[in-house]
Design a protein around this motif. Structure first.
Motif, mmCIF file in Angstrom:
data_model
loop_
_atom_site.group_PDB
_atom_site.id
_atom_site.type_symbol
_atom_site.label_atom_id
_atom_site.label_comp_id
_atom_site.label_asym_id
_atom_site.label_seq_id
_atom_site.Cartn_x
_atom_site.Cartn_y
_atom_site.Cartn_z
ATOM 1 N N GLU B 178 -7.766 -12.548 -5.957
ATOM 2 C CA GLU B 178 -6.526 -13.291 -5.727
ATOM 3 C C GLU B 178 -5.395 -12.778 -6.616
ATOM 4 O O GLU B 178 -4.232 -12.801 -6.224
ATOM 5 N N ARG B 179 -5.741 -12.306 -7.821
ATOM 6 C CA ARG B 179 -4.735 -11.881 -8.774
ATOM 7 C C ARG B 179 -4.459 -10.376 -8.721
ATOM 8 O O ARG B 179 -3.577 -9.889 -9.404
ATOM 9 N N SER B 180 -5.253 -9.652 -7.949
ATOM 10 C CA SER B 180 -5.172 -8.190 -8.003
ATOM 11 C C SER B 180 -4.239 -7.632 -6.949
ATOM 12 O O SER B 180 -3.818 -8.323 -6.029
ATOM 13 N N ARG B 181 -3.956 -6.345 -7.081
ATOM 14 C CA ARG B 181 -3.164 -5.656 -6.073
ATOM 15 C C ARG B 181 -3.895 -5.665 -4.729
ATOM 16 O O ARG B 181 -3.295 -5.927 -3.693
ATOM 17 N N ALA B 184 -3.407 -8.946 -3.052
ATOM 18 C CA ALA B 184 -2.045 -9.132 -2.520
ATOM 19 C C ALA B 184 -1.861 -8.326 -1.248
ATOM 20 O O ALA B 184 -1.264 -8.788 -0.271
ATOM 21 N N VAL B 187 -3.843 -9.979 1.670
ATOM 22 C CA VAL B 187 -3.138 -11.135 2.213
ATOM 23 C C VAL B 187 -1.940 -10.671 3.047
ATOM 24 O O VAL B 187 -1.652 -11.216 4.110
ATOM 25 N N ALA B 188 -1.268 -9.614 2.574
ATOM 26 C CA ALA B 188 -0.134 -9.084 3.328
ATOM 27 C C ALA B 188 -0.594 -8.582 4.700
ATOM 28 O O ALA B 188 0.071 -8.820 5.714
ATOM 29 N N VAL B 201 1.278 -0.294 2.213
ATOM 30 C CA VAL B 201 -0.109 -0.751 2.184
ATOM 31 C C VAL B 201 -0.923 0.070 3.183
ATOM 32 O O VAL B 201 -0.596 0.118 4.359
#
Lengths: 251, 314
Positions: B178-181, B184, B187-188, B201
């Motif tokens: 949840e906190r990592s690249r 992110a 989720v994107a 990405v």
């Protein structure tokens, strides 16, 4: 006018089945410029953007960027190379906050979350979104979402920014607010190529304008010379319009 | 990841670790261990489905591969259960990567992806049901040899703590994600794949990382299942029951959240157990309850139990 050619679109055509969306289009974007790409609806502007940003392959032709042939390179690699785009129809990550939306772009060059968030907040300030950082992107107005779209692309720290109608759907005062933002982006060292219908902004911002009609580049030059070009007037208003307009002016 | 991010996980683990001191009845421990195994499988699904938005209907493929891997390495090759368990997890991760390459490379999304994963799990089930190495329809029985160094314990509580440790590990992994690249970007991709690609990405590689991690975590649940029940057949290992449980728990508890799968798993199994004591062991009655709960939950956005509670409080 001896600036280096930064982006060069060379003889690009794109065919979708029976439709020739872009036909042998060639134009150049100079480094450090704000260049406009205008034209009537359906002229093929967005298709040309999709080709330049790697989302579509041209049927023929090449895209050269800083001396390198980037035709067909996938979008994520182009973004890594410093070429970012926005979408005409804004594409926010609807479930995420404005901060997280922008951070996705920032993560491209910053692996650590704290760094990416810091970059996102700096970019938000540049485009005037500081007050909206915690809101869900879906809750913003059209103008706000356009700014998020701009901020996400900026957060990737691009060298060339392709803006697809970031001003469309905004009211005149919102347009006035965003014009200086775009100029500040260029002054910060980012070359800008923008598709735009809002002529007030094009006249204000762009040094060079290319006009696309029915898939072809029909005119290139300064905004003032281009809007006076009979071919351009006819493309927008129909065959014979240039003559009738000049006739009316003389009468 | 900061210490504050890990605090709720530590709190949960500490509270859950104390439970066997109060609950000593075998049936209750059995229930709690089984629930933890389901939670672990669901945590695996949550990485790909919750964070990545790629809804798999075939997480049995990972559960079963690790379960059979753990069992077969012990039975046929005499490998110690601990490395066998690790190898089973690795095999499940590999299966995840392979399914990912085949499905994501050809651009499958949404219901097409769901159907392809379901098909993979079913193919594995049919193969396992007839192949010799998996014991065919008779299944596999892991030899009873109760020694801690053999991953078999006298007391059920020991097994409970191991299951809890794995669930806690998966919670930490999810929090890190949840906190990592990677998280992110994942989720994107879930929210808008084209927009994510435009921001640099690499959607394919992000999805491949997710399905590999997802396969490993759900695989850990499968290996644990084999080691706890010491019996496997194709319908247990590769059955649709585990695919369904693995996706129901996170959806009900909150897909794409750290605690969602655990919350959902506990709610589902408590409800199922409660119904069984109420109406007796009617086959399939727990599924009826699951279905009713699912309908209730997805009826109201944000479509999970925490969201439902928030609505009622207002």
């Amino acid at each position: 006018m001896s600036r280096v050619s930064f982006l060069s679109v060379q003889g690009v055509s794109k065919r979708f089945g029976g439709l020739l969306a872009v036909s042998d289009a060639s134009f150049e974007v100079a480094e450090g410029s704000i260049t406009g790409l205008i034209g009537p609806n359906g002229a093929g502007k967005t298709t040309l953007f999709a080709i330049a940003s790697g989302f579509e392959q041209p049927t023929t032709g090449r895209v050269i960027w800083r001396g390198e042939d980037i035709t067909g390179r996938p979008p994520h690699r182009l973004a890594q190379d410093g070429l970012a785009r926005t979408f005409q129809i804004v594409q926010p990550f609807a479930g995420l906050s404005v901060r997280e939306n922008i951070a996705v772009g920032a993560f491209l060059r910053h692996r650590r979350r704290a760094d990416a968030i810091a970059v996102a907040e700096r970019v938000a300030e540049r485009v005037g979104l500081s007050a909206e950082l915690d809101k869900p992107a879906a809750a913003l107005t059209v103008a706000g979402r356009k700014r998020v779209e701009l901020a996400k692309a900026l957060a990737t720290e691009p060298k060339l920014l392709l803006l697809d109608e970031v001003l469309a759907g905004l009211n005149p005062s919102e347009v006035r607010d965003i014009v200086p933002v775009v100029r500040a982006i260029r002054d910060g060292g980012v070359t800008v190529l923008m598709i735009e219908h809002v002529m007030q902004a094009v006249m204000n911002l762009c040094e060079t304008v290319h006009v696309l009609a029915q898939g072809r580049i029909i005119a290139s030059g300064t905004p003032h010379s281009v809007v006076a070009d009979p071919a351009v007037i006819e493309a927008y208003l129909g065959h014979g319009a240039a003559k009738r307009l000049s006739g009316a002016a003389h009468a | 990841m900061t210490p504050r991010d890990l605090l709720p996980i530590a709190g949960f683990a500490a509270a859950a670790a104390l439970l066997p001191l109060f609950v000593t009845a075998g049936t209750w421990l059995n229930f709690m261990i089984f629930t933890l195994i389901i939670c672990l499988a669901a945590q695996g699904w949550n990485i790909l489905g919750g964070f990545g938005g790629q809804y798999s209907f075939g997480h049995a493929a990972f559960f079963g591969t690790a379960a059979y891997g753990t069992a077969i390495l012990q039975l046929r090759y005499g490998v110690n259960p601990y490395p066998a368990f690790a190898a089973g997890i690795a095999a499940a991760a590999a299966v995840g990567w392979i399914i990912g390459v085949l499905a994501f490379r050809s651009g499958l999304r949404g219901s097409y992806f769901a159907l392809v994963t379901l098909a993979f799990a079913e193919v594995f089930r049919v193969l396992a049901n007839s192949a010799e190495v998996t014991g065919g329809a008779a299944g596999l029985l892991i030899k009873l040899d109760v020694r801690p160094e053999n991953f078999q314990f006298e007391s059920r509580a020991n097994f409970y703590w191991i299951a809890l440790a794995l669930v806690t590990g998966a919670l930490v992994l999810t929090r890190w994600l949840e906190r990592s690249r990677l998280g992110a970007q994942l989720v994107a991709v879930r929210e808008n794949e084209s927009a994510a690609r435009a921001l640099g990405v690499d959607a394919l590689s992000v999805k491949l990382s997710a399905i590999t991690l997802s396969g490993a975590v759900t695989g850990a649940a499968g290996g644990l299942y084999a080691q706890y029940f010491l019996y496997l057949d194709a319908n247990i290992a590769y059955g649709t029951w585990i695919s369904v449980e693995a996706l129901l728990a996170p959806i009900i508890g909150g897909a794409g959240t750290v605690f969602g799968p655990v919350l959902g798993g506990i709610i589902l199994h408590s409800l199922a157990e409660f119904t069984k004591t109420l109406v007796g062991r009617i086959p399939g009655v727990d599924l009826v309850i699951f279905g009713a709960l699912l309908i209730l939950v997805v009826r109201f956005p944000p479509r999970d139990i925490p969201g439902l509670l928030k609505r009622w409080r207002r």
